[in-house]
Motif scaffolding. Structure first.
Motif, short mmCIF file in Angstrom:
data_model
loop_
_atom_site.label_atom_id
_atom_site.label_comp_id
_atom_site.label_asym_id
_atom_site.label_seq_id
_atom_site.Cartn_x
_atom_site.Cartn_y
_atom_site.Cartn_z
N VAL A 104 0.82 -1.21 0.00
CA VAL A 104 0.00 0.00 0.00
C VAL A 104 0.85 1.27 0.00
N ALA A 105 2.02 1.25 0.63
CA ALA A 105 2.88 2.43 0.60
C ALA A 105 3.36 2.71 -0.82
N THR A 106 3.77 1.66 -1.54
CA THR A 106 4.18 1.83 -2.93
C THR A 106 3.02 2.34 -3.77
N ALA A 107 1.83 1.81 -3.54
CA ALA A 107 0.66 2.26 -4.29
C ALA A 107 0.43 3.75 -4.08
N LEU A 108 0.50 4.20 -2.84
CA LEU A 108 0.22 5.61 -2.55
C LEU A 108 1.34 6.53 -3.04
N ARG A 109 2.57 6.03 -3.06
CA ARG A 109 3.65 6.84 -3.64
C ARG A 109 3.45 7.00 -5.15
N THR A 110 2.88 5.97 -5.78
CA THR A 110 2.72 5.97 -7.23
C THR A 110 1.43 6.64 -7.65
N VAL A 111 0.36 6.34 -6.93
CA VAL A 111 -0.97 6.86 -7.27
C VAL A 111 -1.59 7.45 -6.02
#
Length: 217
Positions: free
Chosen positions: A174-181
């Motif tokens: 989820v951290a990667t997701a929020l950094r990306t989108v």
């Protein structure tokens, strides 16, 4: 900081954990599948949210407007989420009749799907839920979007209104997701489960803490 929605709840103990973790939303399913509840059971499951500030969400499938409204009243829902968001009749009809929030799901195969959803805000929709398009499935599949591919279109969409990011989210990504989108709300179901509809409290906690540590730009 993005808000958290724990969805696909089938047990009141999991709703209570969502409240304890400070989730903004707790969701139950009326759209079919292994997490399907009836309104009476949904009310029981969501009972720990009463007076807590965690809003109650019902996820609907092909039900008509009158049926959605009847279920929403019976389960004391504060948000209705339309899995068939592509139906403008559904969006407009619910927005005119329901006093709470109305979210519409856009099932995304590529960036064009994100772009096509932008006009939905004009129908009074409070948020658009972006989920991965999986043939024959409305959600809860554990399949993630191609975050990098859709990121620019999602950024443009957020200028119009709130965006809920769903599909394949879990504590580990989820951290990667929020950094990306960057999104306003992150929606998790299967990513925090030990079995369909059975939430794992440690995974719920890890998900909420990871989101809380990430500042959305």
């Amino acid at each position: 900081m993005a808000e958290v929605k724990f969805c696909g709840l089938t047990r009141s103990v999991d709703a209570a954990e969502a409240v304890r973790l400070g989730a903004a939303f707790a969701g139950v399913i009326f759209a079919g599948g292994p997490r399907l509840l009836d309104p009476t059971r949904a009310s029981e499951v969501l009972s720990p949210t009463v007076g807590s500030g965690t809003r109650r969400v019902g996820v609907f499938g092909a039900q008509g407007v009158d049926e959605v409204l009847a279920i929403a009243r019976a389960a004391a829902l504060e948000v209705v989420q339309l899995s068939y968001g592509e139906s403008r009749e559904h969006r407009v009809g619910l927005r005119a009749a329901f006093d709470g929030r109305v979210w519409a799901v856009k099932h995304v195969s590529d960036v064009r799907d994100v772009e096509a959803a932008a006009d939905w805000y004009g129908d009074g929709i409070d948020a658009i839920v972006l989920d991965a398009a999986v043939p024959g499935q409305l959600g809860g599949t554990g399949v993630a979007l191609d975050w990098t591919a859709v990121a620019p279109a999602v950024a443009r969409l957020r200028r119009r209104g709130r965006v809920v990011l769903a599909g394949g989210l879990r504590p580990e990504n989820v951290a990667t997701a929020l950094r990306t989108v960057p999104a306003d709300i992150v929606d998790v179901s299967s990513g925090v489960e030990s079995a369909p509809g059975i939430k794992d409290p440690e995974r719920m906690r890890a998900f909420a803490e990871t989101v809380r540590a990430h500042e959305v730009q």
